[in-house]
Design an enzyme around this catalytic site. Structure first.
Site, short mmCIF file in Angstrom:
data_model
loop_
_atom_site.label_atom_id
_atom_site.label_comp_id
_atom_site.label_asym_id
_atom_site.label_seq_id
_atom_site.Cartn_x
_atom_site.Cartn_y
_atom_site.Cartn_z
N HIS A 13 0.85 -1.27 0.00
CA HIS A 13 -0.10 0.03 -0.15
C HIS A 13 1.00 1.23 0.03
O HIS A 13 1.56 1.38 1.12
CB HIS A 13 -0.97 -0.04 1.25
CG HIS A 13 -1.95 1.27 1.23
ND1 HIS A 13 -3.23 0.85 1.64
CD2 HIS A 13 -1.70 2.50 1.16
CE1 HIS A 13 -3.75 2.37 1.50
NE2 HIS A 13 -2.95 3.18 1.33
N HIS A 15 1.59 5.44 -1.66
CA HIS A 15 0.99 6.47 -2.31
C HIS A 15 2.47 7.18 -3.04
O HIS A 15 3.20 7.54 -2.53
CB HIS A 15 0.37 7.66 -1.63
CG HIS A 15 -0.79 7.18 -1.01
ND1 HIS A 15 -2.26 7.32 -1.46
CD2 HIS A 15 -1.32 6.50 0.11
CE1 HIS A 15 -3.17 6.56 -0.72
NE2 HIS A 15 -2.48 6.26 0.20
N HIS A 136 -10.58 0.67 1.89
CA HIS A 136 -10.50 1.80 2.84
C HIS A 136 -11.51 1.86 3.98
O HIS A 136 -12.60 2.03 3.35
CB HIS A 136 -10.38 3.26 2.25
CG HIS A 136 -10.09 4.30 3.27
ND1 HIS A 136 -8.71 4.88 3.49
CD2 HIS A 136 -10.77 4.72 4.31
CE1 HIS A 136 -8.91 5.71 4.49
NE2 HIS A 136 -10.14 5.63 4.98
N HIS A 174 -4.71 -0.78 5.61
CA HIS A 174 -4.19 -0.06 6.81
C HIS A 174 -5.10 -0.18 8.11
O HIS A 174 -5.61 0.92 8.69
CB HIS A 174 -3.85 1.55 6.70
CG HIS A 174 -4.83 2.26 5.87
ND1 HIS A 174 -6.40 1.98 6.15
CD2 HIS A 174 -4.79 2.91 4.57
CE1 HIS A 174 -6.86 2.64 5.05
NE2 HIS A 174 -6.08 3.39 4.15
N ASP A 247 1.52 2.62 3.52
CA ASP A 247 0.58 3.92 3.34
C ASP A 247 1.37 5.27 3.40
O ASP A 247 0.95 6.19 3.88
CB ASP A 247 -0.66 4.01 4.45
CG ASP A 247 -1.75 4.82 4.11
OD1 ASP A 247 -1.46 5.17 2.64
OD2 ASP A 247 -2.53 5.19 4.72
O1 DOR Z 1 -3.60 9.38 5.65
C1 DOR Z 1 -3.83 9.08 4.49
N1 DOR Z 1 -3.32 9.63 3.44
N2 DOR Z 1 -4.86 8.24 4.50
C2 DOR Z 1 -5.45 8.09 3.15
O2 DOR Z 1 -6.35 7.11 3.05
C3 DOR Z 1 -4.84 8.47 1.98
C4 DOR Z 1 -3.51 9.18 2.14
C5 DOR Z 1 -3.26 9.97 1.02
O3 DOR Z 1 -3.39 9.91 -0.16
O4 DOR Z 1 -2.77 11.30 1.62
ZN ZN Z 2 -3.22 5.22 1.66
#
Ligand code: DOR
Ligand code: ZN
Length: 347
Positions: A13, A15, A136, A174, A247
């Site tokens: 997971h 980003h 999520h 998460h 995450d």
């Molecule tokens: O804290 C988070 N940031 N939770 C999420 O689900 C998305 C993520 C983000 O894209 O910044």
């Molecule tokens: Zn995330």
């Protein structure tokens, strides 16, 4: 010096964003990880297989030449997602999973799902072809306290969904509560959970006690200590239903340090150092490989990595930057609030 050698890990997971941010943050992951499940919550989101293909190409273009890394792409589920497109993307290997964001649950989730019934045909198709759904797991009902949103999601959405489509393979992303851990453990098959690095280390006091610390704010928000302890027990148990999804979610400092700061913790650069520390504290270093390198591929029905990495326990704390510079602005690195002694040895 104490060392441990494990199969090269994967991050289930992650980003990576796009553009200048992608370029700046990708090497922190690709230096140590072989693969990662790439979250699709860009603006606009990655909704079709064609979108995933072009995003993947941008990731590969940003990859340092000497890093070997495979992005595993996901599609952002919307109420107009086309089941045929999803199935074709999965069959061709261009797409690994679909991500369900309840609309409004988190960063860039406005195009997410409001009415789960509208996506039932897509989910049924995914169940047929064995394609995982990453969830999520928080309700968005403003009546529900933010610290209860995961537990309520399990009762109101996740459990009914699993009963309605029993063949659907689901990753509860998460997971942050004892309730989530217990729920995952109650299922023998077809349900797993990722756990982040930071939720193993902080509880909600880190965000709120003694001043507001925006760099510890993420979603799902960190919970009470009893929940952190449940996560640590699950992660370090070796149980195949739990694996790492960092995450890691970079936002620039101005977007975090303001009156309405963004959710997200950027933990990619020091994740393995933090995890070795946690597993050592729990006397479970022998379970680290299962959590970061074995349980994830087993659930996703992918081969484990053949390459290895070595972690070394140094005598002096390991130095790492407090922030990284990106073309979009500075991004603060997760501070575990204790010195780190474990480091990934140079290959
Ligand atoms: O804290 C988070 N940031 N939770 C999420 O689900 C998305 C993520 C983000 O894209 O910044
Ligand atoms: Zn995330």
């Amino acid at each position: 010096m104490k060392t441990i050698t494990i199969r090269r890990p994967d991050d289930w997971h992650l980003h990576l964003r796009d553009g200048a941010m992608l370029e700046a943050v990708l090497p922190a992951t690709s230096a140590h990880f072989a693969r990662a499940i790439i979250m699709p919550n860009l603006v606009p989101p990655v909704v079709t297989t064609a979108d995933a293909k072009t995003y993947r190409a941008r990731i590969m273009a940003a990859l340092p030449k000497d890093h070997a890394f495979t992005p595993l792409m996901t599609l952002y589920l919307t109420e107009s997602t086309d089941a045929d497109d999803v199935a074709a993307g999965f069959a061709s290997g261009e797409v690994t999973a679909v991500k369900l964001y309840p609309a409004g649950a988190t960063t860039n989730s406005q195009s997410g799902v409001r009415d789960i019934d509208k996506v039932t045909p897509v989910l049924e198709r995914m169940a047929e072809i064995g394609m995982p759904l990453c969830v999520h797991g928080e309700v968005t009902d403003p009546e529900i306290d933010i610290f209860d949103r995961e537990a309520v999601f399990i009762d109101r959405v996740l459990d009914p969904l699993r009963r309605r489509i029993p063949g659907l393979r689901i990753v509860m992303e998460h997971v942050t509560t004892r309730n989530g851990v217990d729920y995952v453990k109650s299922a023998d098959e077809g349900l797993a959970a990722t756990i982040t690095t930071h939720h193993l280390i902080i509880n909600r006091n880190a965000i709120l006690a003694g001043g507001i610390r925006p760099h510890y704010y993420c979603l799902p928000v960190a919970k009470r200590e009893e929940h952190r302890l449940a996560l640590r027990a699950a992660a370090t148990s070796g149980d195949a239903r739990f694996f790492l999804g960092t995450d890691s979610a970079p936002h620039t400092d101005p977007l975090k340090e303001c009156a309405c700061g963004c959710a997200g913790v950027f933990c990619a650069p020091n994740t393995l150092s933090c995890l070795a520390h946690v597993f050592e504290q729990e006397r479970a270093l022998d379970k680290l490989e299962a959590f970061v390198s074995i349980n994830g591929p087993a659930f996703y029905r992918l081969p484990v990595n053949e390459e290895t990495i070595t972690l070394q326990r140094r005598d002096e704390p390991v130095a790492y930057p407090a922030k990284i510079e990106t073309g979009a602005g500075p991004v603060t690195v997760f501070d575990p609030m204790f010195p780190l002694y474990w480091a990934v040895a140079d290959a």
